[in-house]
Design a protein around this motif. Structure first.
Motif, PDB file in Angstrom:
ATOM      1  N   SER A   1       4.576   1.790   2.019  1.00 39.27           N
ATOM      2  CA  SER A   1       5.109   1.043   0.984  1.00 39.27           C
ATOM      3  C   SER A   1       4.642  -0.262   1.219  1.00 39.27           C
ATOM      4  O   SER A   1       4.930  -1.578   0.414  1.00 39.27           O
ATOM      5  CB  SER A   1       6.738   1.069   0.886  1.00 39.27           C
ATOM      6  N   THR A   2       3.768  -0.715   2.374  1.00 38.63           N
ATOM      7  CA  THR A   2       3.135  -2.008   2.474  1.00 38.63           C
ATOM      8  C   THR A   2       1.814  -1.803   3.446  1.00 38.63           C
ATOM      9  O   THR A   2       1.766  -0.855   4.096  1.00 38.63           O
ATOM     10  CB  THR A   2       4.051  -2.743   3.668  1.00 38.63           C
TER      11      THR A   2
ATOM     12  N   TYR B   1      -1.827   3.735   1.166  1.00 40.43           N
ATOM     13  CA  TYR B   1      -1.328   2.767   0.273  1.00 40.43           C
ATOM     14  C   TYR B   1      -2.240   2.329  -0.997  1.00 40.43           C
ATOM     15  O   TYR B   1      -3.238   1.985  -0.805  1.00 40.43           O
ATOM     16  CB  TYR B   1      -1.422   1.300   1.203  1.00 40.43           C
TER      17      TYR B   1
ATOM     18  N   ARG C   1       0.751  -3.236   5.591  1.00 41.20           N
ATOM     19  CA  ARG C   1       0.926  -3.507   7.130  1.00 41.20           C
ATOM     20  C   ARG C   1       1.214  -1.950   7.893  1.00 41.20           C
ATOM     21  O   ARG C   1       0.966  -1.986   9.045  1.00 41.20           O
ATOM     22  CB  ARG C   1       2.012  -4.575   7.366  1.00 41.20           C
TER      23      ARG C   1
END
Ligand code: SF4
Ligand code: SF4
Length: 192
Positions: free
Chosen positions: A111-112, A78, A114
């Protein structure tokens, strides 16, 4: 298509890559990457003003911490831009192109935060991005690693102070090449 576009004439005697960088330490190095004849790769911006030519070496990275074995099957990166010129982002994004195709090494983009295993920090670490970086890191599940990408993130380059995070992998360069980024991650993962 428009034809006969006039282009500027290149002055025969002008420098191809004129530089106005002023050296601040030995060897006219603008970032103090060279001091007392020693080269600090974290600070080098590959400006090639010095005679030592330390940047002929492409794989400029160091692995401070081995990547946990759990990431051997898949590693999701990320990226956070903490104030870049844009070039580190371009080289990083190229990893996921058909040319480098990092998925064959089981390396993917998240994309996150998390869903991320590794936080990739780029840029000079502006004040406004301090909180963003911290929140992204906190949102990531354990185990997690942090990768510093480019001279700006590692040392601040010529403009910033560099992110204060402790890095597991430090990838130098301005910007680092996609192969250097891939090599660093793969080597850290395969390290015994
Ligand atoms: S190439 Fe690196 S070490 Fe050489 S002058 Fe530029 S910043 Fe300094
Ligand atoms: S390290 Fe170099 S290429 Fe990367 S963001 Fe900083 S100035 Fe741009």
């Amino acid at each position: 298509m428009k034809k006969r576009i006039k282009t500027e004439k290149l002055d025969k005697y002008s420098l191809l890559y004129p530089s106005v960088l002023e050296g601040v330490s030995d060897y006219n190095c603008p970032t103090e990457a060279i001091s007392n004849g020693m080269w600090n790769m974290d600070r080098c911006i590959f400006c090639r003003q010095c005679d030592l030519n330390p940047t002929g070496k492409q794989n400029t990275y160091s692995i401070d911490q081995k990547i946990p074995d759990i990431f051997k099957k898949s590693l999701y990166l990320y990226p956070v831009d903490s104030g870049t010129c844009g070039a580190c982002n371009v080289e990083f994004t190229t990893l996921f192109s058909p040319q480098y195709d990092s998925s064959r090494f089981k390396i993917f983009m998240a994309s996150t935060p998390r869903h991320a295993d590794a936080l990739v920090v780029m840029g000079i670490y502006t004040e406004g991005m301090e909180r963003v970086l911290r929140e992204a890191y906190d949102a990531m599940p354990e185990p997690k690693i942090v990768i510093g990408l480019g001279a700006c993130a590692l040392s601040g380059g010529i403009m910033g102070k560099g992110a204060m995070e402790k890095y597991d992998i430090r990838i130098a360069g301005c910007p680092p090449t996609p192969s250097a980024i891939l090599n660093a991650i793969i080597e850290a993962r395969d390290k015994k």
